[in-house]
Design a protein around this motif. Sequence first.
Motif, PDB file in Angstrom:
ATOM      1  N   TYR A 198     -11.609   4.850  13.646  1.00  0.00           N
ATOM      2  CA  TYR A 198     -11.293   5.595  12.421  1.00  0.00           C
ATOM      3  C   TYR A 198      -9.796   5.858  12.296  1.00  0.00           C
ATOM      4  N   LEU A 199      -8.994   5.159  13.128  1.00  0.00           N
ATOM      5  CA  LEU A 199      -7.564   5.398  13.100  1.00  0.00           C
ATOM      6  C   LEU A 199      -6.960   5.008  11.754  1.00  0.00           C
ATOM      7  N   ASP A 200      -7.418   3.876  11.178  1.00  0.00           N
ATOM      8  CA  ASP A 200      -6.857   3.444   9.897  1.00  0.00           C
ATOM      9  C   ASP A 200      -7.161   4.444   8.788  1.00  0.00           C
ATOM     10  N   GLU A 201      -8.373   5.043   8.808  1.00  0.00           N
ATOM     11  CA  GLU A 201      -8.713   6.023   7.792  1.00  0.00           C
ATOM     12  C   GLU A 201      -7.930   7.326   7.983  1.00  0.00           C
ATOM     13  N   CYS A 202      -7.738   7.713   9.240  1.00  0.00           N
ATOM     14  CA  CYS A 202      -6.939   8.922   9.496  1.00  0.00           C
ATOM     15  C   CYS A 202      -5.502   8.744   9.007  1.00  0.00           C
ATOM     16  N   ILE A 203      -4.928   7.588   9.335  1.00  0.00           N
ATOM     17  CA  ILE A 203      -3.565   7.305   8.865  1.00  0.00           C
ATOM     18  C   ILE A 203      -3.538   7.230   7.342  1.00  0.00           C
ATOM     19  N   GLY A 204      -4.531   6.547   6.773  1.00  0.00           N
ATOM     20  CA  GLY A 204      -4.582   6.357   5.329  1.00  0.00           C
ATOM     21  C   GLY A 204      -4.670   7.675   4.571  1.00  0.00           C
ATOM     22  N   TRP A 205      -5.570   8.572   5.000  1.00  0.00           N
ATOM     23  CA  TRP A 205      -5.711   9.851   4.304  1.00  0.00           C
ATOM     24  C   TRP A 205      -4.482  10.733   4.505  1.00  0.00           C
ATOM     25  N   GLY A 206      -3.859  10.635   5.684  1.00  0.00           N
ATOM     26  CA  GLY A 206      -2.637  11.410   5.922  1.00  0.00           C
ATOM     27  C   GLY A 206      -1.496  10.950   5.032  1.00  0.00           C
ATOM     28  N   VAL A 207      -1.312   9.624   4.936  1.00  0.00           N
ATOM     29  CA  VAL A 207      -0.262   9.084   4.069  1.00  0.00           C
ATOM     30  C   VAL A 207      -0.577   9.373   2.606  1.00  0.00           C
ATOM     31  N   ALA A 208      -1.856   9.333   2.235  1.00  0.00           N
ATOM     32  CA  ALA A 208      -2.241   9.640   0.852  1.00  0.00           C
ATOM     33  C   ALA A 208      -1.864  11.067   0.480  1.00  0.00           C
ATOM     34  N   PHE A 209      -2.083  12.001   1.391  1.00  0.00           N
ATOM     35  CA  PHE A 209      -1.711  13.397   1.125  1.00  0.00           C
ATOM     36  C   PHE A 209      -0.203  13.542   0.954  1.00  0.00           C
ATOM     37  N   VAL A 210       0.558  12.859   1.830  1.00  0.00           N
ATOM     38  CA  VAL A 210       2.017  12.933   1.735  1.00  0.00           C
ATOM     39  C   VAL A 210       2.503  12.286   0.437  1.00  0.00           C
ATOM     40  N   GLY A 211       1.916  11.146   0.073  1.00  0.00           N
ATOM     41  CA  GLY A 211       2.321  10.469  -1.151  1.00  0.00           C
ATOM     42  C   GLY A 211       2.012  11.273  -2.397  1.00  0.00           C
ATOM     43  N   LEU A 212       0.837  11.895  -2.436  1.00  0.00           N
ATOM     44  CA  LEU A 212       0.474  12.712  -3.596  1.00  0.00           C
ATOM     45  C   LEU A 212       1.360  13.956  -3.684  1.00  0.00           C
ATOM     46  N   THR A 213       1.656  14.557  -2.528  1.00  0.00           N
ATOM     47  CA  THR A 213       2.544  15.726  -2.512  1.00  0.00           C
ATOM     48  C   THR A 213       3.946  15.347  -2.981  1.00  0.00           C
ATOM     49  N   GLY A 256      -2.857   4.638   0.357  1.00  0.00           N
ATOM     50  CA  GLY A 256      -2.851   5.147   1.723  1.00  0.00           C
ATOM     51  C   GLY A 256      -3.832   4.405   2.615  1.00  0.00           C
ATOM     52  N   LEU A 257      -5.038   4.140   2.096  1.00  0.00           N
ATOM     53  CA  LEU A 257      -6.038   3.412   2.889  1.00  0.00           C
ATOM     54  C   LEU A 257      -5.610   1.963   3.130  1.00  0.00           C
ATOM     55  N   ILE A 258      -4.977   1.341   2.124  1.00  0.00           N
ATOM     56  CA  ILE A 258      -4.459  -0.021   2.311  1.00  0.00           C
ATOM     57  C   ILE A 258      -3.382  -0.024   3.392  1.00  0.00           C
ATOM     58  N   PHE A 259      -2.487   0.944   3.336  1.00  0.00           N
ATOM     59  CA  PHE A 259      -1.422   1.050   4.330  1.00  0.00           C
ATOM     60  C   PHE A 259      -2.006   1.246   5.730  1.00  0.00           C
ATOM     61  N   GLY A 267       0.817  -1.214   0.000  1.00  0.00           N
ATOM     62  CA  GLY A 267       0.000   0.000   0.000  1.00  0.00           C
ATOM     63  C   GLY A 267       0.846   1.257   0.000  1.00  0.00           C
ATOM     64  N   PHE A 268       1.934   1.248   0.751  1.00  0.00           N
ATOM     65  CA  PHE A 268       2.842   2.400   0.790  1.00  0.00           C
ATOM     66  C   PHE A 268       3.459   2.646  -0.578  1.00  0.00           C
ATOM     67  N   VAL A 293      -1.733  12.342 -13.475  1.00  0.00           N
ATOM     68  CA  VAL A 293      -2.357  13.071 -12.370  1.00  0.00           C
ATOM     69  C   VAL A 293      -3.542  12.287 -11.816  1.00  0.00           C
ATOM     70  N   ILE A 294      -4.376  11.764 -12.717  1.00  0.00           N
ATOM     71  CA  ILE A 294      -5.536  10.968 -12.284  1.00  0.00           C
ATOM     72  C   ILE A 294      -5.071   9.705 -11.556  1.00  0.00           C
ATOM     73  N   SER A 295      -4.085   9.005 -12.146  1.00  0.00           N
ATOM     74  CA  SER A 295      -3.588   7.771 -11.530  1.00  0.00           C
ATOM     75  C   SER A 295      -2.913   8.046 -10.191  1.00  0.00           C
ATOM     76  N   ALA A 296      -2.175   9.156 -10.100  1.00  0.00           N
ATOM     77  CA  ALA A 296      -1.507   9.494  -8.845  1.00  0.00           C
ATOM     78  C   ALA A 296      -2.514   9.761  -7.740  1.00  0.00           C
ATOM     79  N   THR A 297      -3.567  10.496  -8.070  1.00  0.00           N
ATOM     80  CA  THR A 297      -4.597  10.796  -7.066  1.00  0.00           C
ATOM     81  C   THR A 297      -5.303   9.524  -6.613  1.00  0.00           C
ATOM     82  N   HIS A 298      -5.697   8.699  -7.588  1.00  0.00           N
ATOM     83  CA  HIS A 298      -6.407   7.464  -7.257  1.00  0.00           C
ATOM     84  C   HIS A 298      -5.526   6.504  -6.458  1.00  0.00           C
ATOM     85  N   SER A 299      -4.270   6.316  -6.916  1.00  0.00           N
ATOM     86  CA  SER A 299      -3.387   5.371  -6.238  1.00  0.00           C
ATOM     87  C   SER A 299      -2.950   5.877  -4.870  1.00  0.00           C
TER      88      SER A 299
END
Length: 346
Positions: free
Chosen positions: A292-307, A267-270, A87-88, A256-262
């Motif tokens: 909701y800890l997994d979703e909080c972590i997932g969305w946070g990692v997703a933001f970092v990964g997309l950035t 992030g959610l898988i991680f 996932g990471f 851009v689309i693939s980066a956002t989706h992935s």
Amino acid sequence: MGKKDKSAVSTSAEWQKVEQERITEIIVEVSKRAPIQVAPYIKQAAPTLAYLVVLVMMAMPHIAKFCSQAKTFFESLPDKVVGASIGFAICFFGGIFPMTIAAVEAWQLCGGAEAKRCIMLLYEEGKKVQLANAEDEASKGSTTTTSTTKVDIPAQELMLRKTQLVLKTVEPETVSKGIVGLYTGWIAVLAVLRNRFAKTVTLGERIGAALYEPMKRFEPAIEDMTPEEYRKWIPVAFRWSCKLLAMSVAWWIQRVISATHSAIKGGLIFGRYLVEFLHEKNIVSFPPEKAYLDECIGWGVAFVGLTFQFSWGFDLPFPLNLLLFPARILENFIVWSVCSGSAEVS
């Protein structure tokens, strides 16, 4: 550097030189049987091709050892850690290798287990050929021990002997089954990818056609500055330049689309696998499905990964660009396969 190290380096250099000369002669001999139009180019490229073959031969044992150690390492990890790692990787590299990730997903849907079995069949046949070749070299030999002498056996005779060795060693049915299985799986993957990314290719075609309309007005001016015998290439050059530029824009939009989706998916898988692993180790006490800890972590990692992907322009920083260079080659090959096939269909 000690005497043993110097001796080892000298022996390796001598082997590399002798092996390169031998393979060069074999390629030159093969070029004699090639069509007249391409035979001179094959002969001219023989030293370079031989050098590349020797490099591959030298690298293969290290690659095999690395793959074996990596397999052992990943098998020793808990399933939750492996899932979180995948996932990471999807989160941080989904926009850089969108086609590779999509190809892996399609490969799993189109019989990944069968393809793995075919690879193992071909690998075992390759090991048999390698062992038989080592025995053949030890008994008959093909080169002398010094780097100053030429090959003992003529290239034509050596090539015939090695061909006979391969034919005697391998099992035809096994090789045929392995190759057909891999080819069938690859065709199925290409079909899935072309269907999935058909909009991207079509978008590039349409943008290229629209861009060519105003650009072709400049063709007469360019033709006036071009020698008469080369003027026929001007329309083709303009058309393909517009097409390549449009394809680059279309694939950038797709990245851009693939980066956002992935990033979101990875992030959610991680987050999910990480929380489940922490729950198994009693680091967190509450059940993962009730928090909701997994979703909080997932969305946070997703933001970092997309950035991360946007900040590097969908490229890899050093040293990742060196470590993942084979993946970059694979990505470009898959993109070329999908675009060329789609162009032929259209």
